[in-house]
Design a protein around this motif. Structure first.
Motif, short mmCIF file in Angstrom:
data_model
loop_
_atom_site.label_atom_id
_atom_site.label_comp_id
_atom_site.label_asym_id
_atom_site.label_seq_id
_atom_site.Cartn_x
_atom_site.Cartn_y
_atom_site.Cartn_z
N ILE A 182 -35.23 4.06 23.98
CA ILE A 182 -35.93 3.19 23.05
C ILE A 182 -36.43 4.12 21.69
N GLY A 183 -35.95 3.31 20.63
CA GLY A 183 -36.19 4.08 19.36
C GLY A 183 -37.36 3.60 18.64
N VAL A 184 -38.15 4.32 18.01
CA VAL A 184 -39.17 3.83 17.00
C VAL A 184 -38.87 4.70 15.63
N LEU A 185 -39.21 3.76 14.69
CA LEU A 185 -38.74 4.24 13.21
C LEU A 185 -39.90 4.93 12.52
N SER A 186 -40.90 5.35 13.30
CA SER A 186 -41.90 6.05 12.68
C SER A 186 -41.42 7.48 12.13
N GLY A 187 -40.55 7.96 12.82
CA GLY A 187 -39.99 9.17 12.21
C GLY A 187 -39.18 9.25 11.05
N GLY A 188 -38.89 8.30 10.34
CA GLY A 188 -38.11 7.90 9.28
C GLY A 188 -36.66 7.85 9.38
N VAL A 189 -36.18 7.70 10.58
CA VAL A 189 -34.63 7.55 10.89
C VAL A 189 -34.20 6.03 10.73
N PRO A 190 -33.50 5.62 9.88
CA PRO A 190 -33.05 4.17 9.91
C PRO A 190 -32.75 3.59 11.25
N ARG A 191 -33.18 2.41 11.46
CA ARG A 191 -32.66 1.41 12.62
C ARG A 191 -31.24 1.56 13.06
N ALA A 192 -30.44 1.53 12.19
CA ALA A 192 -28.97 1.49 12.44
C ALA A 192 -28.59 2.94 12.97
N ASP A 193 -29.18 4.10 12.59
CA ASP A 193 -28.65 5.27 12.93
C ASP A 193 -29.27 5.39 14.48
N LEU A 194 -30.25 4.95 14.80
CA LEU A 194 -30.79 5.00 16.20
C LEU A 194 -29.95 4.06 17.09
N VAL A 195 -29.70 3.02 16.71
CA VAL A 195 -28.81 2.25 17.28
C VAL A 195 -27.40 2.77 17.98
N ALA A 196 -26.88 3.41 16.61
CA ALA A 196 -25.55 3.96 16.91
C ALA A 196 -26.02 5.09 17.82
N ALA A 197 -26.89 5.83 17.87
CA ALA A 197 -27.02 6.99 18.57
C ALA A 197 -27.42 6.58 20.00
N GLY A 198 -27.42 5.17 20.36
CA GLY A 198 -27.71 4.69 21.76
C GLY A 198 -28.81 3.93 22.01
#
Length: 224
Positions: A182-198
Protein backbone atom coordinates in the motif's frame (compact mmCIF):
# COMPACT_ATOMS: atom_id res chain seq x y z
CA UNK A 1 -1.04 -20.54 10.21
CA UNK A 2 0.76 -17.45 11.46
CA UNK A 3 -1.17 -14.22 11.84
CA UNK A 4 -0.53 -11.76 8.98
CA UNK A 5 1.25 -8.59 10.05
CA UNK A 6 0.91 -4.87 9.37
CA UNK A 7 4.36 -3.55 8.46
CA UNK A 8 4.96 0.20 8.25
CA UNK A 9 7.75 2.28 6.85
CA UNK A 10 8.29 5.28 9.14
CA UNK A 11 9.94 8.24 7.39
CA UNK A 12 7.51 9.87 5.00
CA UNK A 13 4.79 7.39 5.95
CA UNK A 14 4.06 7.86 9.65
CA UNK A 15 6.32 10.86 10.36
CA UNK A 16 6.82 13.93 8.14
CA UNK A 17 10.59 13.70 7.71
CA UNK A 18 11.47 13.20 4.04
CA UNK A 19 12.26 16.82 3.29
CA UNK A 20 14.26 17.10 6.52
CA UNK A 21 16.34 14.09 5.50
CA UNK A 22 16.83 15.49 2.00
CA UNK A 23 17.98 18.88 3.33
CA UNK A 24 20.42 17.21 5.72
CA UNK A 25 21.82 14.96 2.98
CA UNK A 26 22.09 17.97 0.66
CA UNK A 27 24.07 19.90 3.26
CA UNK A 28 26.27 16.94 4.23
CA UNK A 29 27.08 16.28 0.58
CA UNK A 30 27.80 19.95 0.00
CA UNK A 31 30.16 20.05 2.99
CA UNK A 32 32.00 17.11 1.42
CA UNK A 33 32.36 18.96 -1.88
CA UNK A 34 29.49 17.32 -3.77
CA UNK A 35 26.90 19.51 -5.45
CA UNK A 36 23.89 17.25 -5.93
CA UNK A 37 20.49 18.67 -6.96
CA UNK A 38 17.97 18.59 -4.12
CA UNK A 39 15.40 16.80 -6.26
CA UNK A 40 17.85 13.98 -6.96
CA UNK A 41 18.36 13.52 -3.24
CA UNK A 42 14.65 13.64 -2.48
CA UNK A 43 14.04 10.89 -5.01
CA UNK A 44 16.55 8.67 -3.21
CA UNK A 45 15.03 9.05 0.26
CA UNK A 46 13.98 5.64 1.50
CA UNK A 47 17.22 3.96 0.53
CA UNK A 48 19.78 3.06 3.15
CA UNK A 49 22.72 5.44 3.54
CA UNK A 50 25.19 3.47 1.41
CA UNK A 51 22.66 2.87 -1.36
CA UNK A 52 21.52 6.51 -1.27
CA UNK A 53 25.05 7.77 -1.75
CA UNK A 54 25.61 5.34 -4.61
CA UNK A 55 22.32 6.43 -6.16
CA UNK A 56 23.16 10.15 -6.10
CA UNK A 57 26.94 9.99 -6.63
CA UNK A 58 27.17 7.03 -9.00
CA UNK A 59 28.48 3.48 -8.80
CA UNK A 60 32.04 4.61 -9.42
CA UNK A 61 32.22 7.35 -6.78
CA UNK A 62 35.01 7.33 -4.20
CA UNK A 63 33.48 5.57 -1.19
CA UNK A 64 36.25 6.63 1.20
CA UNK A 65 34.22 9.68 2.16
CA UNK A 66 30.86 7.92 2.57
CA UNK A 67 31.19 7.41 6.32
CA UNK A 68 31.90 11.09 6.91
CA UNK A 69 28.98 12.16 4.71
CA UNK A 70 26.64 9.79 6.54
CA UNK A 71 27.88 11.06 9.89
CA UNK A 72 27.30 14.62 8.72
CA UNK A 73 23.75 13.80 7.72
CA UNK A 74 23.12 12.10 11.05
CA UNK A 75 24.45 15.06 13.03
CA UNK A 76 22.41 17.58 11.04
CA UNK A 77 19.23 15.52 11.25
CA UNK A 78 19.70 15.11 14.99
CA UNK A 79 19.02 18.81 15.47
CA UNK A 80 15.40 18.15 14.44
CA UNK A 81 14.67 15.27 16.85
CA UNK A 82 12.57 17.30 19.24
CA UNK A 83 10.51 18.79 16.40
CA UNK A 84 9.57 15.69 14.40
CA UNK A 85 5.89 15.70 13.53
CA UNK A 86 3.69 12.66 12.87
CA UNK A 87 1.19 12.66 10.05
CA UNK A 88 -2.43 13.12 11.05
CA UNK A 89 -4.08 9.92 12.37
CA UNK A 90 -0.84 7.92 12.31
CA UNK A 91 -1.23 6.82 15.93
CA UNK A 92 -4.96 6.19 15.47
CA UNK A 93 -4.25 3.90 12.51
CA UNK A 94 -1.68 1.83 14.40
CA UNK A 95 -3.96 1.53 17.44
CA UNK A 96 -6.95 0.50 15.35
CA UNK A 97 -4.97 -2.24 13.63
CA UNK A 98 -3.65 -3.40 17.00
CA UNK A 99 -7.21 -3.61 18.34
CA UNK A 100 -8.22 -5.62 15.30
CA UNK A 101 -5.51 -8.16 16.02
CA UNK A 102 -2.81 -7.16 13.56
CA UNK A 103 0.76 -7.42 14.85
CA UNK A 104 2.21 -3.99 14.02
CA UNK A 105 5.86 -3.72 13.01
CA UNK A 106 7.86 -0.60 12.17
CA UNK A 107 10.44 -1.20 9.45
CA UNK A 108 13.10 1.48 9.57
CA UNK A 109 16.85 1.95 9.29
CA UNK A 110 16.69 4.30 12.28
CA UNK A 111 18.14 3.24 15.60
CA UNK A 112 19.21 4.67 18.92
CA UNK A 113 18.20 8.30 19.57
CA UNK A 114 16.71 8.68 16.07
CA UNK A 115 14.35 5.74 16.54
CA UNK A 116 13.45 7.00 20.01
CA UNK A 117 12.59 10.41 18.51
CA UNK A 118 10.46 8.83 15.79
CA UNK A 119 8.56 6.66 18.26
CA UNK A 120 8.03 9.65 20.53
CA UNK A 121 6.62 11.60 17.59
CA UNK A 122 4.23 8.79 16.64
CA UNK A 123 3.22 8.35 20.30
CA UNK A 124 1.67 4.91 19.89
CA UNK A 125 4.10 2.56 21.61
CA UNK A 126 1.16 0.66 23.08
CA UNK A 127 0.20 -0.44 19.55
CA UNK A 128 3.66 -1.30 18.21
CA UNK A 129 4.63 -4.95 18.61
CA UNK A 130 8.14 -4.76 17.16
CA UNK A 131 10.65 -2.64 15.30
CA UNK A 132 12.87 -4.03 12.58
CA UNK A 133 16.02 -2.23 11.50
CA UNK A 134 17.23 -2.42 7.91
CA UNK A 135 20.74 -2.29 9.37
CA UNK A 136 20.25 -5.88 10.58
CA UNK A 137 20.06 -7.33 7.05
CA UNK A 138 22.61 -7.71 4.26
CA UNK A 139 20.65 -5.78 1.63
CA UNK A 140 18.36 -2.79 2.10
CA UNK A 141 15.29 -1.78 0.11
CA UNK A 142 14.38 -2.37 -2.68
CA UNK A 143 15.61 -5.86 -1.77
CA UNK A 144 12.96 -7.82 0.17
CA UNK A 145 15.32 -8.49 3.10
CA UNK A 146 14.20 -5.63 5.40
CA UNK A 147 10.53 -6.51 4.95
CA UNK A 148 11.09 -10.22 5.55
CA UNK A 149 13.14 -9.31 8.63
CA UNK A 150 10.20 -7.26 9.90
CA UNK A 151 7.88 -10.26 9.54
CA UNK A 152 10.33 -12.44 11.45
CA UNK A 153 10.03 -10.12 14.46
CA UNK A 154 6.40 -11.18 14.96
CA UNK A 155 6.56 -14.67 13.40
CA UNK A 156 4.31 -13.65 10.50
CA UNK A 157 4.07 -14.95 6.96
CA UNK A 158 4.23 -12.75 3.83
CA UNK A 159 0.90 -14.11 2.56
CA UNK A 160 -1.86 -11.91 3.96
CA UNK A 161 0.56 -9.38 5.42
CA UNK A 162 0.38 -5.73 4.36
CA UNK A 163 3.17 -3.19 3.94
CA UNK A 164 2.52 0.56 4.00
CA UNK A 165 5.17 2.90 2.63
CA UNK A 166 5.77 6.09 0.68
CA UNK A 167 8.63 5.28 -1.70
CA UNK A 168 9.16 3.21 -4.82
CA UNK A 169 11.81 1.33 -2.80
CA UNK A 170 9.14 0.39 -0.25
CA UNK A 171 6.76 -0.88 -2.92
CA UNK A 172 9.43 -2.93 -4.69
CA UNK A 173 10.63 -4.46 -1.45
CA UNK A 174 7.12 -5.35 -0.29
CA UNK A 175 6.14 -6.82 -3.65
CA UNK A 176 9.34 -8.86 -3.81
CA UNK A 177 8.71 -10.16 -0.30
CA UNK A 178 5.18 -11.26 -1.18
CA UNK A 179 3.22 -8.74 0.90
CA UNK A 180 0.34 -6.54 -0.24
CA UNK A 181 1.96 -3.12 -0.92
CA UNK A 182 0.00 0.00 0.00
CA UNK A 183 1.46 3.35 -1.02
CA UNK A 184 0.88 6.77 0.52
CA UNK A 185 1.61 10.06 -1.24
CA UNK A 186 2.81 11.87 1.89
CA UNK A 187 6.46 11.30 1.03
CA UNK A 188 6.20 13.24 -2.21
CA UNK A 189 6.39 10.35 -4.69
CA UNK A 190 3.80 10.54 -7.51
CA UNK A 191 0.96 8.02 -7.52
CA UNK A 192 1.97 6.64 -10.94
CA UNK A 193 5.49 5.90 -9.70
CA UNK A 194 4.19 4.00 -6.67
CA UNK A 195 1.82 1.96 -8.83
CA UNK A 196 4.57 1.18 -11.33
CA UNK A 197 6.72 -0.03 -8.43
CA UNK A 198 4.03 -2.45 -7.25
CA UNK A 199 1.55 -0.52 -5.08
CA UNK A 200 -1.83 -2.24 -5.19
CA UNK A 201 -3.56 0.60 -3.35
CA UNK A 202 -2.55 4.25 -3.00
CA UNK A 203 -3.86 6.80 -0.48
CA UNK A 204 -3.08 10.46 0.05
CA UNK A 205 -1.75 9.71 3.52
CA UNK A 206 -2.33 7.50 6.54
CA UNK A 207 -5.32 9.67 7.50
CA UNK A 208 -7.11 8.65 4.30
CA UNK A 209 -6.08 5.04 4.83
CA UNK A 210 -7.49 5.18 8.36
CA UNK A 211 -10.75 6.65 7.06
CA UNK A 212 -11.03 3.91 4.42
CA UNK A 213 -9.57 1.09 6.45
CA UNK A 214 -12.53 -1.21 5.94
CA UNK A 215 -12.21 -0.99 2.17
CA UNK A 216 -8.46 -1.56 2.17
CA UNK A 217 -6.48 -4.79 2.29
CA UNK A 218 -6.63 -4.47 6.07
CA UNK A 219 -10.41 -4.60 5.94
CA UNK A 220 -10.25 -7.59 3.62
CA UNK A 221 -7.84 -9.22 6.10
CA UNK A 222 -4.86 -8.89 3.78
CA UNK A 223 -5.88 -9.78 0.24
CA UNK A 224 -2.32 -10.36 -0.92
Amino acid sequence: MNTPAAVFDVDGTLVDTNHLHAVCWWEALRQAGHRVPFTAILGAIGLGSADLLTHVLGEDHDRDGDADISAGHKALYGTYYDRLAPFDRAADLLRQLHVEGWPVVLATSAGGPELAALRAAIDADDAIDATASADDVAAGKPAPDPVLHALEQVDADPAGSVFVGDSVWDMRAAASAGLHPIGVLSGGVPRADLVAAGAREVYEDVAELFAKLGDSAFGRRGAA
